[in-house]
Design a protein around this motif. Structure first.
Motif, PDB file in Angstrom:
ATOM      1  N   GLN A 126       0.815  -1.216   0.000  1.00 46.64           N
ATOM      2  CA  GLN A 126       0.000   0.000   0.000  1.00 46.64           C
ATOM      3  C   GLN A 126       0.847   1.264   0.000  1.00 46.64           C
ATOM      4  N   MET A 127       1.987   1.236   0.666  1.00 49.73           N
ATOM      5  CA  MET A 127       2.769   2.451   0.848  1.00 49.73           C
ATOM      6  C   MET A 127       3.726   2.756  -0.294  1.00 49.73           C
ATOM      7  N   ILE A 128       4.198   1.750  -0.996  1.00 53.49           N
ATOM      8  CA  ILE A 128       5.213   1.981  -2.023  1.00 53.49           C
ATOM      9  C   ILE A 128       4.791   3.029  -3.055  1.00 53.49           C
ATOM     10  N   PRO A 129       3.603   2.945  -3.646  1.00 47.95           N
ATOM     11  CA  PRO A 129       3.258   3.956  -4.660  1.00 47.95           C
ATOM     12  C   PRO A 129       3.246   5.379  -4.106  1.00 47.95           C
ATOM     13  N   ILE A 130       2.768   5.544  -2.872  1.00 46.32           N
ATOM     14  CA  ILE A 130       2.681   6.881  -2.297  1.00 46.32           C
ATOM     15  C   ILE A 130       4.074   7.421  -1.978  1.00 46.32           C
ATOM     16  N   VAL A 131       4.885   6.598  -1.350  1.00 45.47           N
ATOM     17  CA  VAL A 131       6.241   7.021  -0.982  1.00 45.47           C
ATOM     18  C   VAL A 131       7.060   7.343  -2.234  1.00 45.47           C
ATOM     19  N   ALA A 132       6.974   6.473  -3.242  1.00 49.79           N
ATOM     20  CA  ALA A 132       7.732   6.705  -4.483  1.00 49.79           C
ATOM     21  C   ALA A 132       7.249   7.961  -5.191  1.00 49.79           C
ATOM     22  N   PHE A 133       5.945   8.164  -5.230  1.00 50.18           N
ATOM     23  CA  PHE A 133       5.396   9.343  -5.899  1.00 50.18           C
ATOM     24  C   PHE A 133       5.872  10.619  -5.216  1.00 50.18           C
ATOM     25  N   ARG A 134       5.799  10.662  -3.907  1.00 49.18           N
ATOM     26  CA  ARG A 134       6.187  11.884  -3.183  1.00 49.18           C
ATOM     27  C   ARG A 134       7.660  12.214  -3.389  1.00 49.18           C
ATOM     28  N   ARG A 135       8.481  11.206  -3.555  1.00 42.51           N
ATOM     29  CA  ARG A 135       9.915  11.431  -3.720  1.00 42.51           C
ATOM     30  C   ARG A 135      10.309  11.771  -5.156  1.00 42.51           C
ATOM     31  N   PHE A 136       9.633  11.168  -6.128  1.00 54.72           N
ATOM     32  CA  PHE A 136      10.148  11.223  -7.493  1.00 54.72           C
ATOM     33  C   PHE A 136       9.219  11.879  -8.504  1.00 54.72           C
ATOM     34  N   CYS A 137       8.106  12.430  -8.047  1.00 54.04           N
ATOM     35  CA  CYS A 137       7.301  13.287  -8.927  1.00 54.04           C
ATOM     36  C   CYS A 137       7.824  14.709  -8.778  1.00 54.04           C
ATOM     37  N   ILE A 138       8.121  15.357  -9.895  1.00 55.06           N
ATOM     38  CA  ILE A 138       8.679  16.719  -9.829  1.00 55.06           C
ATOM     39  C   ILE A 138       7.732  17.761 -10.437  1.00 55.06           C
ATOM     40  N   GLY A 139       6.513  17.345 -10.725  1.00 50.61           N
ATOM     41  CA  GLY A 139       5.533  18.299 -11.240  1.00 50.61           C
ATOM     42  C   GLY A 139       4.376  17.562 -11.893  1.00 50.61           C
ATOM     43  N   TRP A 140       3.331  18.302 -12.204  1.00 50.74           N
ATOM     44  CA  TRP A 140       2.192  17.720 -12.918  1.00 50.74           C
ATOM     45  C   TRP A 140       1.444  18.775 -13.690  1.00 50.74           C
ATOM     46  N   GLU A 141       0.589  18.296 -14.579  1.00 47.36           N
ATOM     47  CA  GLU A 141      -0.247  19.171 -15.397  1.00 47.36           C
ATOM     48  C   GLU A 141      -1.691  18.676 -15.314  1.00 47.36           C
ATOM     49  N   ASN A 142      -2.618  19.610 -15.402  1.00 46.59           N
ATOM     50  CA  ASN A 142      -4.047  19.298 -15.443  1.00 46.59           C
ATOM     51  C   ASN A 142      -4.543  18.606 -14.172  1.00 46.59           C
ATOM     52  N   ILE A 143      -4.009  19.027 -13.038  1.00 41.38           N
ATOM     53  CA  ILE A 143      -4.463  18.574 -11.727  1.00 41.38           C
ATOM     54  C   ILE A 143      -4.976  19.800 -10.977  1.00 41.38           C
TER      55      ILE A 143
END
Length: 223
Positions: A126-143
């Protein structure tokens, strides 16, 4: 395969879940690959803050064997041999697999060391996607919510509120795969079951802990 470790948006992988690509303005997540230190820090966070470190196959085997020895009754040694055979990777019969699956379900209820390992596996999944996203997402569009990172350089939890859970987990699973060189520099497809179980990649350590590897006792032996 080249793994990009730059934090620049131009170096990021642009990811949109497959099922959202037909929208007029689909969400786009900018994901990057971390370096060796960053990947280890992610594992440290999982293990320490979330009690979701890797559960290794040998840990499950040891807990299963101990439980069978304690709770398996007169036939425990035979069951242990069967469990060890399955854990070694050898093929077992459908009948033995059914016996094993039943035993594992019983161990999950009645043998605390095994139950704790299963709980740890579930937390990790359950935690891996959230932890990885918070660390390695550097931006987004259309959110709807703005992209913000805290002083710890992680995406702020408040910023995640505007992302549907399924979309967030898909993007997080993609970020996880990117750390292990499993993603080409192109947009990838919708998350598979394995993608959402990033338990997905550490030498089999994150594979399901249900019945593929150990044998089982009959229900009455645990009554």
């Amino acid at each position: 395969m080249t793994i990009v470790t730059s934090t620049a948006a131009s170096a990021a992988l642009r990811y949109t879940p497959e099922w959202l690509k037909q929208e007029e303005k689909p969400p786009v997540f900018l994901l990057r690959a971390g370096n060796v230190l960053e990947r280890e820090l992610m594992e440290a966070e999982l293990a320490s803050e979330h009690l979701a470190g890797t559960v290794w196959p040998w840990e499950l085997e040891e807990a299963c064997v101990a439980g069978l020895r304690e709770l398996g009754g007169e036939g425990s040694e035979e069951l242990i041999l069967l469990a060890q055979t399955a854990h070694s990777g050898e093929t077992i019969s459908d009948r033995d697999q059914a016996v094993m699956s039943e035993a594992l379900a019983l161990l999950a209820l009645h043998w605390p060391p095994y139950k704790l390992l299963l709980a740890q596996q579930q937390r990790r999944s359950q935690m891996i996607p959230i932890v990885a996203f918070r660390r390695f997402c550097i931006g987004w569009e259309n959110i709807a919510t703005p992209f913000k990172r805290g002083i710890d350089k992680l995406v702020e939890l408040d910023s995640l509120a505007g992302i549907p859970s399924t979309t967030l987990r898909a993007a997080g699973a993609q970020a996880w795969r990117l750390q292990h060189g499993a993603v080409e520099r192109k947009n990838s497809d919708a998350p598979s079951k394995s993608a959402d179980d990033p338990g997905t990649s550490n030498s089999g350590a994150d594979t399901p802990a249900d019945g593929s590897s150990t044998d089982s006792i009959t229900p009455k032996t645990l009554d």
